[in-house]
Enzyme design. Structure first.
Site, PDB file in Angstrom:
ATOM      1  N   HIS A  58       0.682  -1.174   0.294  1.00  0.00           N
ATOM      2  CA  HIS A  58       0.014   0.185   0.011  1.00  0.00           C
ATOM      3  C   HIS A  58       0.749   1.041  -0.198  1.00  0.00           C
ATOM      4  O   HIS A  58       0.067   2.574  -0.836  1.00  0.00           O
ATOM      5  CB  HIS A  58      -0.588   0.373   0.851  1.00  0.00           C
ATOM      6  CG  HIS A  58      -2.328   0.850   0.962  1.00  0.00           C
ATOM      7  ND1 HIS A  58      -1.992   1.955   1.103  1.00  0.00           N
ATOM      8  CD2 HIS A  58      -3.124   0.507   0.028  1.00  0.00           C
ATOM      9  CE1 HIS A  58      -3.487   2.401   1.034  1.00  0.00           C
ATOM     10  NE2 HIS A  58      -4.230   1.595   0.607  1.00  0.00           N
TER      11      HIS A  58
ATOM     12  N   GLU B  32      -8.214   6.095  -7.230  1.00  0.00           N
ATOM     13  CA  GLU B  32      -7.065   6.319  -7.736  1.00  0.00           C
ATOM     14  C   GLU B  32      -7.275   6.961  -9.744  1.00  0.00           C
ATOM     15  O   GLU B  32      -6.865   6.743 -10.578  1.00  0.00           O
ATOM     16  CB  GLU B  32      -6.374   5.212  -8.636  1.00  0.00           C
ATOM     17  CG  GLU B  32      -6.555   4.107  -7.698  1.00  0.00           C
ATOM     18  CD  GLU B  32      -7.438   3.137  -9.304  1.00  0.00           C
ATOM     19  OE1 GLU B  32      -9.120   4.124  -9.730  1.00  0.00           O
ATOM     20  OE2 GLU B  32      -7.080   3.555 -10.337  1.00  0.00           O
TER      21      GLU B  32
END
Ligand code: GH3
Ligand code: MG
Ligand code: MG
Ligand code: MG
Length: 316
Positions: A208, A238
């Site tokens: 992550h 994203e």
């Protein structure tokens, strides 16, 4: 009172001449009396705070409504629009925005009723003429501190902490503003929805924290290819929204091509790892009557085509 209402003090700036205001603060001095304005100008000259002046209530209001002043010194007694009315109208306007101006009422009237009226109209503080320059300096200093906090909060409310880009709310606000401008002035406007390819796999493969670094680096690479008036924001996890004023669909596709190629040009480095990254773009051109949601939907549909084509692509 007249010209005598302000006595030039001994050693202007006085004991608190060394006071430091937060950076980039702007002060408005609104007073119909030229010698009061000059006196205040003298107190704040070369003190790291920018001073604007207004000699009427109308002028003061015009400057204040632009929202570019941090602290305002507003005279109670001015012809036509007096200080109370100036502040009342300012506060009314501020209700529909996220801006705030710290207002100090300048008054010769020191009866309780007048002070109550000044504060009730929305003043944050008051000084009574003739005032002591040190007293005025400290009150303005206190106002600039409040405004510095307000600036920080405003910045945080509009920016994404991870990438430093505008957040979803702020970028949509810019989009609405550019849509309105395009309708008004008839210029082209395009937007693009950009989404990192197989980002879940990046998280799964590298962790992550590596994913976070990829997000930061992609944001930086996109930013480096923007033109002056372009805006980019983090629309979702994203996913990024680009606002491209003046760009036709063709212009926007070419711009996005440059960004696409910049993003994929080299791997992102993180903790000794080299992480390959690509992104896909969906471009749409604004035409009047489209709502923000409809425009973003069109860009989203184009993004879907880019993904379906095999990713690392621009589609309209
Ligand atoms: P596609 O090419 O179709 O876009 O595939 P994808 O894997 O990029 O798409 P998907 O929407 O399935 O995955 C997005 C992932 O982004 C899921 C989520 O965990 C991750 N993500 C969202 N926000 C963040 C973040 O702030 N940091 C990190 N590291 N990951 C995030
Ligand atoms: Mg006056
Ligand atoms: Mg994705
Ligand atoms: Mg996505």
């Amino acid at each position: 009172s007249g010209g005598a209402s302000f006595r030039v003090p001994m050693g202007v700036g006085g004991r608190f001449g060394g006071v430091e205001f937060p950076q980039g603060m702007r002060l408005l001095v609104a007073d119909d009396n030229p010698s009061t304005r000059e006196g205040i100008l003298r107190i704040f000259s070369n003190r790291g705070i920018r001073v604007l002046t207004a000699s009427t209530g109308e002028e003061a209001l015009e400057v204040l409504l632009k929202g570019e002043v941090d602290v305002a010194l507003v005279d109670y007694m001015m012809p036509h629009i007096g200080g109370v009315e100036v502040i009342r109208r300012l506060r009314e306007e501020e209700q529909c925005s996220e801006r705030y101006t710290y207002v100090i009422m300048i008054t010769v009237k020191d009866t309780k009723e007048d002070l109550v009226l000044a504060m009730a109209s929305g003043a944050d503080d008051y000084v009574v003429k003739p005032f002591d320059p040190d007293d005025l300096t400290l009150r303005v200093l206190s106002g600039t501190r409040v405004m510095e906090v307000q600036r920080k909060l405003r910045f945080m409310a509009r920016h994404d902490q991870l990438t430093g880009l505008l957040n979803r709310r702020a970028v949509i606000e810019m989009e609405e503003r550019e849509m309105a401008r395009s309708v008004r002035e008839g210029g082209s406007l395009s937007v693009a929805m950009m989404d990192i390819d197989r980002f879940k796999a990046i998280n799964d493969t590298y962790g992550h924290l590596a994913g976070d670094q990829v997000l930061r680096e992609v944001a930086r690479r996109v930013g480096s290819k923007l033109r002056v008036y372009d805006v980019v924001g983090r629309y979702g996890g994203e996913e990024f929204l680009l606002i491209l004023p003046g760009a036709s669909l063709g212009d926007a596709k070419r711009l996005c091509e440059r960004m696409r190629s910049a993003i994929g040009s080299e791997p992102v480095l993180y903790d000794g790892l080299q992480i390959p990254v690509t992104a896909s773009f969906g471009v749409a051109e604004f035409v009047p009557q489209l709502t923000v949601d409809q425009l973003n939907n069109l860009a989203d549909q184009a993004l879907y085509l880019a993904k379906a084509s095999g990713r690392d692509a621009v589609r309209a």
